[in-house]
Design a protein around this motif. Structure first.
Motif, mmCIF file in Angstrom:
data_model
loop_
_atom_site.group_PDB
_atom_site.id
_atom_site.type_symbol
_atom_site.label_atom_id
_atom_site.label_comp_id
_atom_site.label_asym_id
_atom_site.label_seq_id
_atom_site.Cartn_x
_atom_site.Cartn_y
_atom_site.Cartn_z
ATOM 1 N N TYR A 29 3.312 6.680 -11.731
ATOM 2 C CA TYR A 29 3.833 5.345 -11.780
ATOM 3 C C TYR A 29 5.161 5.067 -10.656
ATOM 4 O O TYR A 29 6.099 5.097 -10.815
ATOM 5 C CB TYR A 29 4.368 4.836 -12.923
ATOM 6 N N ASP A 30 4.549 5.381 -9.573
ATOM 7 C CA ASP A 30 5.554 5.226 -8.041
ATOM 8 C C ASP A 30 5.229 3.834 -7.603
ATOM 9 O O ASP A 30 4.334 3.511 -7.006
ATOM 10 C CB ASP A 30 5.222 6.155 -7.184
ATOM 11 N N PHE A 31 6.452 2.954 -7.970
ATOM 12 C CA PHE A 31 6.286 1.521 -7.573
ATOM 13 C C PHE A 31 7.176 1.504 -6.125
ATOM 14 O O PHE A 31 8.244 1.982 -5.887
ATOM 15 C CB PHE A 31 6.734 0.731 -8.578
ATOM 16 N N GLU A 32 6.846 0.395 -5.341
ATOM 17 C CA GLU A 32 7.598 -0.207 -4.289
ATOM 18 C C GLU A 32 8.540 -0.848 -4.953
ATOM 19 O O GLU A 32 8.604 -1.392 -6.109
ATOM 20 C CB GLU A 32 6.619 -0.948 -3.370
ATOM 21 N N GLU A 33 9.605 -1.252 -4.053
ATOM 22 C CA GLU A 33 10.858 -1.952 -4.363
ATOM 23 C C GLU A 33 10.503 -3.273 -5.095
ATOM 24 O O GLU A 33 11.197 -3.765 -6.256
ATOM 25 C CB GLU A 33 11.873 -2.042 -3.352
ATOM 26 N N SER A 34 9.553 -4.172 -4.537
ATOM 27 C CA SER A 34 9.353 -5.380 -4.952
ATOM 28 C C SER A 34 8.094 -5.434 -6.070
ATOM 29 O O SER A 34 7.473 -6.432 -6.040
ATOM 30 C CB SER A 34 8.994 -6.474 -3.936
ATOM 31 N N ALA A 35 7.672 -4.342 -6.516
ATOM 32 C CA ALA A 35 6.213 -4.243 -7.175
ATOM 33 C C ALA A 35 6.223 -5.455 -8.294
ATOM 34 O O ALA A 35 5.333 -5.895 -8.890
ATOM 35 C CB ALA A 35 6.133 -2.776 -7.963
ATOM 36 N N PHE A 36 7.415 -5.340 -9.187
ATOM 37 C CA PHE A 36 7.402 -6.273 -10.124
ATOM 38 C C PHE A 36 7.959 -7.788 -10.042
ATOM 39 O O PHE A 36 7.729 -8.568 -11.103
ATOM 40 C CB PHE A 36 8.431 -5.865 -11.381
#
Length: 418
Positions: free
Chosen positions: A248-255
């Motif tokens: 679960y590697d997300f970008e800064e604005s993922a959520f």
């Protein structure tokens, strides 16, 4: 100021957007208006709302809200004249929660009254008899119109250290808020690998927040309904998959996209943020309306809490500091930092202190229940209630409350005094 509804030939062409999950209470003086509100509540565009109709008009509303929090929307009918309506509204302003919108249905077509009401913060004045579609469109424009502000308040819970019980506090407070305010709440479990919200509420939904994050282009109010797991009448869950099948590697604005859709449709969104310090977690904590930091009374928690507090003060200079909750206080034979010393080191007060009750919390967790379900009379339930009141900005029952009307009323009173 609305007076006449559209004719039957044009009703089908009216653009009325679905109204989000708000709580609506109406205080009517005539059976015709009460019937109108009942009919509106049955319309497909208000199917997500929780609507209650009372009789008695403005006077009944003022008395009722002396001992109850106001909902998202209050509809008030009055057959009185301008002076009487304004007098009742002045009294209502003293017991109205911040953020509550007000629609007044009157029986006089008075432009001066209309302007006075708008100056006091009333959202709309409608002249009876009110057409059903006119009423639906008015409410829709307040909450779903192009200029409408998002409905939802966002509150993030994060622990100062792993294992300090932040998720348990988060879930219990959200459950309590949904119960005492009878207003819809969504818990979003952002710990996709290890999240415990599903376990705590005895839920195992097939879909949840992962589908929303990985398919943001599909997310709208219809798809959101499919992803939400119903926990109680007013509480729903965006569950984490709690699976290790992927990283679960997300970008800064993922959520961001997920939270924008949820808060547009739900009055209160509670985020269970895992104890990580990543670009997306920092961005999420910076963007929410309120942050609650949960810590245990030891040195490691104190160090981490100070670092998080300092970071949030820098990132949110125009917001109030994060709320501090001390959890698991009073573990037998464990040396602890006293709450007052913890607060002094952080230069901020402790919002609540939750005692260490191993049997109570363990039983609740094993049964998939909240504390107040396991033991309704235990004092910890009142602690969760106080946190819910603080984080939502809603007034305590029987407490004196102010609304957005208050500044206008204070100015008016000042003019009269002078």
């Amino acid at each position: 100021m609305s007076e006449h509804g559209p004719g039957p030939e044009s009703r089908g062409q009216i653009d009325i957007n679905p109204i989000p999950r708000i709580a609506v209470q109406a205080f009517c003086e005539t059976r015709e208006t009460a019937a109108l509100i009942d009919a509106a509540s049955s319309d497909r565009r208000m199917m997500r709302t929780h609507t209650k109709v009372h009789m008695g008009g403005l006077a009944a509303a003022v008395e009722f809200y002396q001992s109850a929090p106001t909902p998202n929307l209050v509809v008030l009918e009055s057959r009185e004249g301008r002076d009487e309506i304004l007098t009742h509204l002045d009294r209502l302003a003293e017991v109205c929660d911040p953020g509550s919108k007000v629609i007044v249905i009157g029986h006089v077509n008075d432009i001066i009254l209309y302007r006075d009401l708008l100056r006091r913060g009333v959202s709309e004045y409608m002249v009876a008899p009110v057409d059903l579609f006119d009423f639906l469109k008015t409410v829709s424009d307040l909450y779903a119109g192009p200029e409408a502000a998002p409905v939802g308040r966002t509150v993030a819970f994060i622990g100062a250290k792993g294992g300090c019980g932040a998720s348990t506090i988060c879930h219990n407070v959200a459950w309590t808020a949904a119960r005492i305010f009878t207003s819809d709440v969504v818990i979003a479990d952002l710990d996709l690998a290890w999240g415990t919200a599903g376990l705590d509420f005895n839920q195992d939904p097939a879909m949840g927040i992962a589908e929303a994050v990985y398919q943001p282009e599909r997310l709208d109010e219809v798809y959101l309904d499919r992803l939400l797991a119903k926990c109680t009448d007013h509480l729903s869950l965006l569950a984490a998959p709690a699976s290790l099948e992927r990283s679960y590697d997300f970008e800064e604005s993922a959520f961001e996209g997920v939270l924008d859709v949820v808060r547009t449709n739900v009055p209160l969104v509670v985020l269970d943020v895992p104890h990580v310090w990543t670009a997306w977690s920092r961005r999420t904590l910076r963007a929410v309306d309120e942050v609650v930091l949960v810590a245990a009374p030891d040195l490691g928690n104190l160090r981490n809490a100070k670092n998080i507090m300092d970071s949030l003060r820098h990132a949110r200079p125009n917001d109030q500091p994060a709320r501090l909750v001390l959890n698991m206080v009073g573990v037998p034979k464990r040396p602890e930092i006293k709450p007052e010393e913890f607060a002094k080191a952080l230069e901020m007060p402790v919002l609540a202190t939750v005692p260490f009750e191993a049997h109570l919390f363990g039983t609740a967790a094993n049964n998939g229940q909240m504390i107040a379900e396991t033991d309704p009379k235990h004092p910890v339930g009142e602690i969760f209630r106080s946190i819910a009141v603080a984080m939502t900005g809603r007034a305590e029952v029987k407490a004196k409350k102010k609304s957005a009307l208050a500044p206008f009323l204070e100015k008016l009173r000042g003019r009269k005094a002078s």
